[in-house]
Design a protein around this motif. Structure first.
Motif, short mmCIF file in Angstrom:
data_model
loop_
_atom_site.label_atom_id
_atom_site.label_comp_id
_atom_site.label_asym_id
_atom_site.label_seq_id
_atom_site.Cartn_x
_atom_site.Cartn_y
_atom_site.Cartn_z
N ASN A 85 0.82 -1.21 0.00
CA ASN A 85 0.00 0.00 0.00
C ASN A 85 0.86 1.27 0.00
O ASN A 85 0.43 2.33 0.45
CB ASN A 85 -0.96 0.00 1.19
N LYS A 86 2.11 1.15 -0.52
CA LYS A 86 3.03 2.28 -0.54
C LYS A 86 3.48 2.67 -1.94
O LYS A 86 3.71 3.84 -2.22
CB LYS A 86 4.28 1.97 0.30
N ILE A 87 3.63 1.67 -2.80
CA ILE A 87 4.12 1.91 -4.16
C ILE A 87 3.24 1.15 -5.14
O ILE A 87 2.89 -0.01 -4.90
CB ILE A 87 5.58 1.43 -4.32
N ALA A 88 2.90 1.80 -6.24
CA ALA A 88 2.15 1.13 -7.30
C ALA A 88 3.00 1.16 -8.57
O ALA A 88 3.66 2.16 -8.88
CB ALA A 88 0.83 1.84 -7.55
N PHE A 110 5.83 2.11 -18.37
CA PHE A 110 5.74 1.68 -16.98
C PHE A 110 5.76 2.90 -16.07
O PHE A 110 6.61 3.77 -16.20
CB PHE A 110 6.89 0.73 -16.63
N TYR A 111 4.80 2.94 -15.15
CA TYR A 111 4.70 4.03 -14.20
C TYR A 111 5.00 3.48 -12.80
O TYR A 111 4.56 2.39 -12.46
CB TYR A 111 3.27 4.61 -14.17
N ARG A 112 5.72 4.25 -12.02
CA ARG A 112 5.96 3.91 -10.63
C ARG A 112 5.41 5.06 -9.81
O ARG A 112 5.87 6.19 -9.93
CB ARG A 112 7.43 3.72 -10.35
N ILE A 113 4.39 4.75 -9.02
CA ILE A 113 3.70 5.79 -8.25
C ILE A 113 4.00 5.60 -6.77
O ILE A 113 3.76 4.53 -6.21
CB ILE A 113 2.17 5.72 -8.50
N LYS A 114 4.50 6.67 -6.15
CA LYS A 114 4.81 6.64 -4.73
C LYS A 114 3.95 7.61 -3.93
O LYS A 114 4.01 7.62 -2.71
CB LYS A 114 6.29 6.97 -4.51
N ASN A 115 3.15 8.39 -4.61
CA ASN A 115 2.27 9.35 -3.95
C ASN A 115 1.25 8.59 -3.11
O ASN A 115 0.49 7.77 -3.63
CB ASN A 115 1.59 10.23 -5.00
N LYS A 116 1.21 8.88 -1.82
CA LYS A 116 0.36 8.14 -0.87
C LYS A 116 -1.12 8.14 -1.27
O LYS A 116 -1.77 7.10 -1.25
CB LYS A 116 0.54 8.74 0.53
N GLU A 117 -1.64 9.31 -1.65
CA GLU A 117 -3.06 9.41 -2.01
C GLU A 117 -3.39 8.58 -3.24
O GLU A 117 -4.43 7.91 -3.29
CB GLU A 117 -3.47 10.88 -2.23
N TRP A 118 -2.53 8.62 -4.25
CA TRP A 118 -2.77 7.85 -5.47
C TRP A 118 -2.71 6.35 -5.19
O TRP A 118 -3.55 5.58 -5.70
CB TRP A 118 -1.76 8.22 -6.55
N VAL A 119 -1.75 5.93 -4.42
CA VAL A 119 -1.62 4.50 -4.11
C VAL A 119 -2.82 4.03 -3.29
O VAL A 119 -3.37 2.95 -3.54
CB VAL A 119 -0.28 4.20 -3.40
N GLU A 120 -3.24 4.83 -2.33
CA GLU A 120 -4.43 4.47 -1.54
C GLU A 120 -5.67 4.39 -2.42
O GLU A 120 -6.51 3.51 -2.26
CB GLU A 120 -4.64 5.47 -0.40
N TRP A 121 -5.79 5.32 -3.36
CA TRP A 121 -6.93 5.31 -4.29
C TRP A 121 -6.93 4.04 -5.14
O TRP A 121 -7.96 3.39 -5.29
CB TRP A 121 -6.86 6.57 -5.16
N LEU A 122 -5.76 3.67 -5.67
CA LEU A 122 -5.66 2.43 -6.45
C LEU A 122 -5.98 1.21 -5.59
O LEU A 122 -6.62 0.26 -6.06
CB LEU A 122 -4.26 2.29 -7.05
N SER A 123 -5.53 1.22 -4.35
CA SER A 123 -5.83 0.12 -3.43
C SER A 123 -7.33 -0.02 -3.20
O SER A 123 -7.87 -1.12 -3.16
CB SER A 123 -5.12 0.31 -2.10
#
Length: 149
Positions: A85-88, A110-123
């Motif tokens: 729940n930290k990196i997508a 390929f995208y690496r997302i570390k933004n907390k809000e975006w990762v939480e949203w994807l989760s």
């Protein structure tokens, strides 16, 4: 390899488990996570074409006597991994259009997302889809009934 608690996977047909090169083998990495008691949840298409890949992954539960991998059937467009729940990590595929002066070859982004809000949203999207999907074992039993009738 640095996942500590949970791996969430949006997949199509789990074909990625067969990817390997000299330095990296994705299936072995998945197996290492199971040995390290990491929970793995997967959404993918459970269909005849993907059955070998699904069985290969689910056999890790049997091999290690753990129920750490759970697969559910759902057709969805995302191809992504969410680590703790930290990196997508998201894969986008652009297909050739066949038109002149437009994309003439397949491109992978390929995208690496570390933004907390975006990762939480994807989760949250993952858990919403996962909770409304059919368990892979149940789906396989339904498929077997069709074939063996």
């Amino acid at each position: 390899s640095q996942t500590k608690k949970q791996l969430l996977i949006f997949s199509g047909n789990l074909s990625w488990i067969n990817l390997k090169n000299k330095e990296f083998n994705l299936f072995q990495s998945l197996e290492k996570l199971v040995r390290n008691n990491i929970s793995i949840k997967i959404i993918c298409r459970v269909e005849f074409a993907s059955l070998a890949n699904i069985n290969k992954v689910l056999e890790l539960n049997f091999k290690y006597g753990k129920e750490l991998i759970e697969i559910r059937h759902r057709q969805q467009p995302l191809r992504a991994f969410i680590f703790d729940n930290k990196i997508a990590s998201i894969k986008e595929v652009n297909e050739p259009t066949g038109k002149i002066n437009e994309l003439n070859q397949r491109i992978f982004i390929f995208y690496r997302i570390k933004n907390k809000e975006w990762v939480e949203w994807l989760s949250k999207i993952f858990w919403n889809l996962f909770s409304k999907s059919i368990d892979a074992n149940q789906r396989i039993k339904q498929m077997e009934r069709i074939v063996y009738k």
